[in-house]
Design an enzyme around this catalytic site. Structure first.
Site, mmCIF file in Angstrom:
data_model
loop_
_atom_site.group_PDB
_atom_site.id
_atom_site.type_symbol
_atom_site.label_atom_id
_atom_site.label_comp_id
_atom_site.label_asym_id
_atom_site.label_seq_id
_atom_site.Cartn_x
_atom_site.Cartn_y
_atom_site.Cartn_z
ATOM 1 N N ASP A 1 0.852 -1.174 0.000
ATOM 2 C CA ASP A 1 0.000 0.000 0.000
ATOM 3 C C ASP A 1 0.899 1.238 0.000
ATOM 4 O O ASP A 1 2.107 1.145 0.287
ATOM 5 C CB ASP A 1 -0.905 -0.033 1.240
ATOM 6 C CG ASP A 1 -1.926 1.077 1.236
ATOM 7 O OD1 ASP A 1 -2.460 1.397 0.153
ATOM 8 O OD2 ASP A 1 -2.198 1.652 2.310
ATOM 9 N N ASP B 1 -0.259 4.995 1.113
ATOM 10 C CA ASP B 1 -0.493 5.858 2.271
ATOM 11 C C ASP B 1 -0.462 5.028 3.554
ATOM 12 O O ASP B 1 -1.156 4.017 3.686
ATOM 13 C CB ASP B 1 -1.842 6.570 2.148
ATOM 14 C CG ASP B 1 -1.856 7.548 0.987
ATOM 15 O OD1 ASP B 1 -0.888 8.317 0.862
ATOM 16 O OD2 ASP B 1 -2.820 7.539 0.205
#
Length: 259
Positions: free
Chosen positions: A13, A15
């Site tokens: 991922d 963020d």
């Protein structure tokens, strides 16, 4: 847990894992540098459909993260690929920004508000009531309803902002039609990412900071899952879920030596 094959491919991922509140997570630039030097396939994933891979590459570069365009996979790209597989050369009425419209154009879709095959809802900085009304009427007339991701809110300097999931709920309330969400936690997002880099679930790890999206999505796609504590979920919160990550580490800095 059964013994897994050594990790040959990585999904991560963005963020909360590589960046947090506009700053790189400590160790993230070194993590990406090691990843690129290793030659192992990897993708940086995001549910945000606003930006194109080129935009995201530039944003990450400003924070010292050298990620190639082809190593970025967004819910917009996954949505475009899904629609191209389902109904090649179709038409769509789109609420969203360049990340989504560019991805749909790239797979040969025509954007139209005249009897479209799909209404496609993505993220945008400015949701238009007029556009939402148009979407409701098109769905009532038979258009299929797709949403890039189910996130209810997004972050901003001032606080939470309504995101695609919230707007989708409004449209669903008005039409009685639920959308098909392509982005995390739908394992479709992981499967499309794996296919993009020709990777196998048995030898791929997913790194994320959210139990309810990243870890759930990776688990359901059959990947090794690694929760980092630099974003949303804490170690205590992780224990409350009925499923568990394969392991928990403080940050991606703890994974550099494994690559």
């Amino acid at each position: 847990m059964h013994d897994r094959k050594p990790v040959e491919s990585w999904l991560t991922d963005m963020d909360g894992v590589l960046v947090h509140e506009g700053q790189p997570v400590p160790g993230a630039p070194e993590f990406i540098k090691r990843m690129r030097a290793s030659g192992k396939p990897f993708l940086v994933l995001t549910n945000n459909s606003i930006y194109t891979p080129r935009d995201l590459r530039a944003r990450l570069a400003r924070m010292g993260l050298d990620v190639p365009e082809q190593a970025i996979w967004s819910s917009a790209l996954a949505t475009a690929q899904f629609l191209a597989d389902q109904r090649p050369g179709g038409t769509a009425y789109v609420i969203g920004e360049a990340g989504l419209t560019t991805a749909l154009h790239a797979v040969g879709y025509v954007l139209s508000d005249f009897a479209p095959d799909y209404v496609v809802l993505g993220e945008t900085r400015t949701y238009s009531f007029e556009a939402i009304t148009k979407a409701i009427r098109l769905i009532n007339d038979g258009a299929r309803f797709i949403c890039t991701n189910p996130d209810a809110t997004g972050p901003s300097v001032e606080g939470a902002l309504p995101a695609a999931g919230s707007v989708a709920a409004m449209i669903s309330k008005a039409t009685g039609v639920e959308p098909y969400f392509v982005g995390k936690p739908n394992p479709m997002m992981m499967r499309s990412a794996l296919n993009t880099i020709d990777a196998h679930s048995e030898s791929t790890a997913m790194i994320g900071d959210r139990m309810d999206t990243d870890i759930l999505c990776g688990l359901e796609a059959g990947l090794e899952t690694i929760l980092v504590l630099t974003g949303i979920s804490t170690r205590t919160e992780a224990e409350r879920y009925p499923y568990r990550p394969s392991r928990i580490v403080n940050s991606v800095a703890d994974l550099i030596d494994e690559i």
